[in-house]
Design a protein around this motif. Structure first.
Motif, PDB file in Angstrom:
ATOM      1  N   MET A  63       0.882  -1.266  -0.038  1.00 44.82           N
ATOM      2  CA  MET A  63       0.026   0.064  -0.015  1.00 44.82           C
ATOM      3  C   MET A  63       0.984   1.123   0.146  1.00 44.82           C
ATOM      4  N   ILE A  64       1.857   1.446   0.773  1.00 42.22           N
ATOM      5  CA  ILE A  64       2.740   2.358   0.873  1.00 42.22           C
ATOM      6  C   ILE A  64       3.380   2.669  -0.479  1.00 42.22           C
ATOM      7  N   TYR A  65       3.985   1.491  -1.101  1.00 41.74           N
ATOM      8  CA  TYR A  65       4.498   1.618  -2.285  1.00 41.74           C
ATOM      9  C   TYR A  65       3.563   2.188  -3.482  1.00 41.74           C
ATOM     10  N   SER A  66       2.490   1.630  -3.443  1.00 47.09           N
ATOM     11  CA  SER A  66       1.439   1.927  -4.436  1.00 47.09           C
ATOM     12  C   SER A  66       0.940   3.547  -4.133  1.00 47.09           C
ATOM     13  N   THR A  67       0.783   3.909  -2.997  1.00 42.93           N
ATOM     14  CA  THR A  67       0.198   5.340  -2.860  1.00 42.93           C
ATOM     15  C   THR A  67       1.514   6.284  -2.823  1.00 42.93           C
ATOM     16  N   TYR A  69       0.926   6.945  -6.513  1.00 41.80           N
ATOM     17  CA  TYR A  69      -0.563   7.395  -7.002  1.00 41.80           C
ATOM     18  C   TYR A  69      -0.613   9.078  -7.397  1.00 41.80           C
ATOM     19  N   ILE A 103      -6.820  10.407  -1.805  1.00 42.86           N
ATOM     20  CA  ILE A 103      -5.646   9.495  -1.713  1.00 42.86           C
ATOM     21  C   ILE A 103      -5.871   8.588  -0.334  1.00 42.86           C
ATOM     22  N   ALA A 104      -6.697   9.053   0.492  1.00 41.45           N
ATOM     23  CA  ALA A 104      -6.914   8.188   1.551  1.00 41.45           C
ATOM     24  C   ALA A 104      -7.662   6.976   0.967  1.00 41.45           C
ATOM     25  N   ALA A 119      -5.448   4.972  -1.019  1.00 41.95           N
ATOM     26  CA  ALA A 119      -4.717   4.113   0.136  1.00 41.95           C
ATOM     27  C   ALA A 119      -5.514   2.591   0.358  1.00 41.95           C
ATOM     28  N   PHE A 134      -5.461   0.403  -2.544  1.00 43.07           N
ATOM     29  CA  PHE A 134      -4.231  -0.242  -2.688  1.00 43.07           C
ATOM     30  C   PHE A 134      -3.886  -1.263  -1.603  1.00 43.07           C
ATOM     31  N   PHE A 135      -4.375  -1.194  -0.259  1.00 40.05           N
ATOM     32  CA  PHE A 135      -4.110  -2.348   0.684  1.00 40.05           C
ATOM     33  C   PHE A 135      -5.027  -3.451   0.380  1.00 40.05           C
TER      34      PHE A 135
END
Length: 551
Positions: free
Chosen positions: A129-133, A136, A149-150, A153, A156-157
């Motif tokens: 998730m951190i990688y994709s966010t 983004y 973005i939240a 995220a 993405f998780f």
């Protein structure tokens, strides 16, 4: 030798890198943002492969991932491509390494810790998730979804988390169950398992129909009901089979839902809600399945322990019977020796002492010889040893009851006595003797009827016995007249005068049951004993070790 090993190691590294890259590219057509199947493959490889192959995995993903993102250069921009060119496996490696070091999902070779596995999946999904966010915001405004973005995220998780849950359990089961050279046997075992049959007959139709209703339904309530109802067969299967059923059902539900979204292209806020429900329910089912599996393993251990206890009790009983048989033979030999010596002594003493038979010492010698014979007969009857169980019941038992003034009738029917294990025949005779002594302990009992029947059902032999004592008030006087012989009846039959609870324990050694009924003027004891198949004895001693452990 060292050069050959080094060459083989390099070939293995190249094979892992090339194989992983090809597998990564092969699954690209079905990998989407809401179901990135790459995340499941990545996590499974990092979880199962030794550390020495991690570099090859990194290289393989760097090549395949770089090829994929390069094709998006014109549409998504250089900034996004540069960030996404970093292999997603790179931020996942430290997480999986920490989990494998500090809280290993596989504490032993064929053991899995479900709790540690779920925690590792959660942390790896958070890393993804951190990688994709991070990538983004670099998307061009024209192609970037209008989502905060939240919210992005969260997606993405959820996507990697569901993808890992749909792939990793199968890899874990393969690791636990794989045995070299036994693929065909394992395949047949899987196809014949109850889990496979329940999945095909119930789970697959239910999940497919409910997923289709949730995807094409126009009414919001229909979608919600379909999403919730999907977990009823999944929960039932988990309660019945444990965490493996949770893995199969969760994978099926996630895959059907994700494919239906990909085909229909209907990805909205309701889809996020469904993903959250899937993630929560799948995780809950895994936790519940782990607990159920632990209970099933405990029950299996208890069954194996009970089988071993039964086997030990049978062996002990048979060993004791063999010792009694040898002792009986020794006593018979001793009695025969006493008879020969007494005969010789009688011939010699007749020349000196007339009427020697009337003297006390000779009577004592004859009484000693008789007692030795009786003791040998009570320990192991000669008729049983020479002609089998029916002879002992029709001769030894009949003679002892006749001497006690009790009428006796024996009926033997059925088949299979000659093929039964000696321990079963031994237990049958001893139970009959104990039941007769128990019934004749009532003074009013003056008649005994024994019915013995053997048979076979579904390839397993059994024997049923019924001892029926007839109680009549007129038999009390007869019992008083034969009181001394009735008191010696237990000794003649070699019975230990067991009570009903002890008799039930004795019968249960052979998976049997014992019932007592007291109809009018009767006392009836019925027992059933099962023969022990040879394969059951082997399974109790050579059973496979349990291969699952959960916290």
């Amino acid at each position: 030798m060292g050069k050959v090993f080094q060459r083989n190691e390099w070939l293995a590294q190249i094979g892992v890198a090339v194989g992983y890259a090809l597998l990564y590219l092969a699954t690209s057509p079905i990998s989407t943002s809401h179901w990135p199947i790459h995340a499941g493959l990545r996590f499974a490889c990092l979880l199962l492969f030794p550390y020495r192959y991690w570099t090859a995995l990194l290289i393989g993903e760097a090549v395949s991932n770089g090829y994929e993102v390069y094709t998006c250069l014109d549409t998504l921009g250089l900034a996004w491509v540069l960030v996404r060119a970093i292999p997603p496996i790179l931020p996942t490696m430290p997480v999986v390494w920490w989990c494998r070091t500090k809280m290993p999902p596989f504490p032993a070779k064929h053991v899995v810790d479900i709790k540690a596995l779920i925690i590792c999946i959660l942390l790896s999904s958070a890393a993804g998730m951190i990688y994709s966010t991070a990538a983004y915001p670099l998307l061009p405004d024209a192609v970037r979804p209008s989502l905060p973005i939240a919210v992005a995220a969260i997606g993405f998780f959820l996507g990697p988390y569901l993808a890992i849950l749909s792939v990793v359990p199968w890899a874990v089961m393969a690791k636990l169950d794989y045995r070299p050279g036994q693929l065909r046997e394992q395949g047949r075992r899987i196809l014949a398992s109850k889990l496979f049959l329940d999945t095909i007959a119930l789970l697959v139709p239910a999940v497919v129909i409910l997923s289709w209703l949730g995807a094409v339904g126009k009414d919001q309530q229909v979608k919600e009901v379909a999403s919730v109802a999907m977990f009823l067969p999944m929960a039932w299967l988990t309660l019945k089979h444990g965490w493996r059923a949770a893995a199969v059902s969760s994978t099926l539900a996630i895959t059907v839902f994700s494919l239906s979204i990909s085909i229909l292209g209907d990805f909205d806020s309701v889809t996020y809600v469904t993903q959250v429900c899937l993630a929560i329910c799948a995780t809950s089912l895994f936790a519940l399945g782990a607990r159920i599996s632990a209970q099933l393993i405990q029950e299996q251990k208890e069954r194996l322990s009970a089988m071993n206890v039964q086997r030990l009790a049978r062996q002990t009983m048979q060993a004791g019977e063999l010792r009694m048989r040898k002792t009986s033979q020794a006593l018979e030999y001793l009695a025969g020796t006493l008879h020969v010596n007494n005969s010789r002594l009688l011939e010699q003493m007749r020349r000196i002492v007339p009427n020697i038979e009337s003297h006390a010492f000779y009577k004592q010698a004859v009484a000693t010889q008789t007692q030795v014979y009786r003791l040998a007969e009570s320990m192991h009857p000669v008729a049983w040893r020479d002609r089998g169980l029916p002879a002992a019941l029709n001769e030894t038992v009949a003679r002892a009851l006749d001497e006690a003034g009790i009428a006796y009738r024996c009926e033997i029917t059925g088949r299979g006595f000659t093929r039964m294990a000696p321990s079963v025949l031994t237990a049958t005779y001893r139970v009959i003797c104990e039941a007769i002594v128990y019934a004749t302990s009532r003074l009013a009992c003056n008649r005994v009827r024994l019915v013995l029947r053997g048979g076979e059902t579904h390839g397993r032999r059994w024997v049923v016995l019924r001892v029926e004592g007839v109680l009549e008030d007129t038999g009390v006087a007869n019992a008083v007249f034969y009181s001394e012989e009735r008191q010696r009846l237990a000794a003649k039959l070699g019975a230990s005068t067991l009570e009903l609870p002890e008799l039930r324990d004795h019968v249960s050694i052979f998976d049997g049951v014992l019932h007592m009924r007291t109809p009018r003027d009767k006392l009836r004891l019925t027992a059933m004993l099962h023969d022990v198949p040879q394969e059951a004895q082997m399974s109790a001693t050579t059973s496979a070790p349990l291969r699952l452990w959960v916290k």
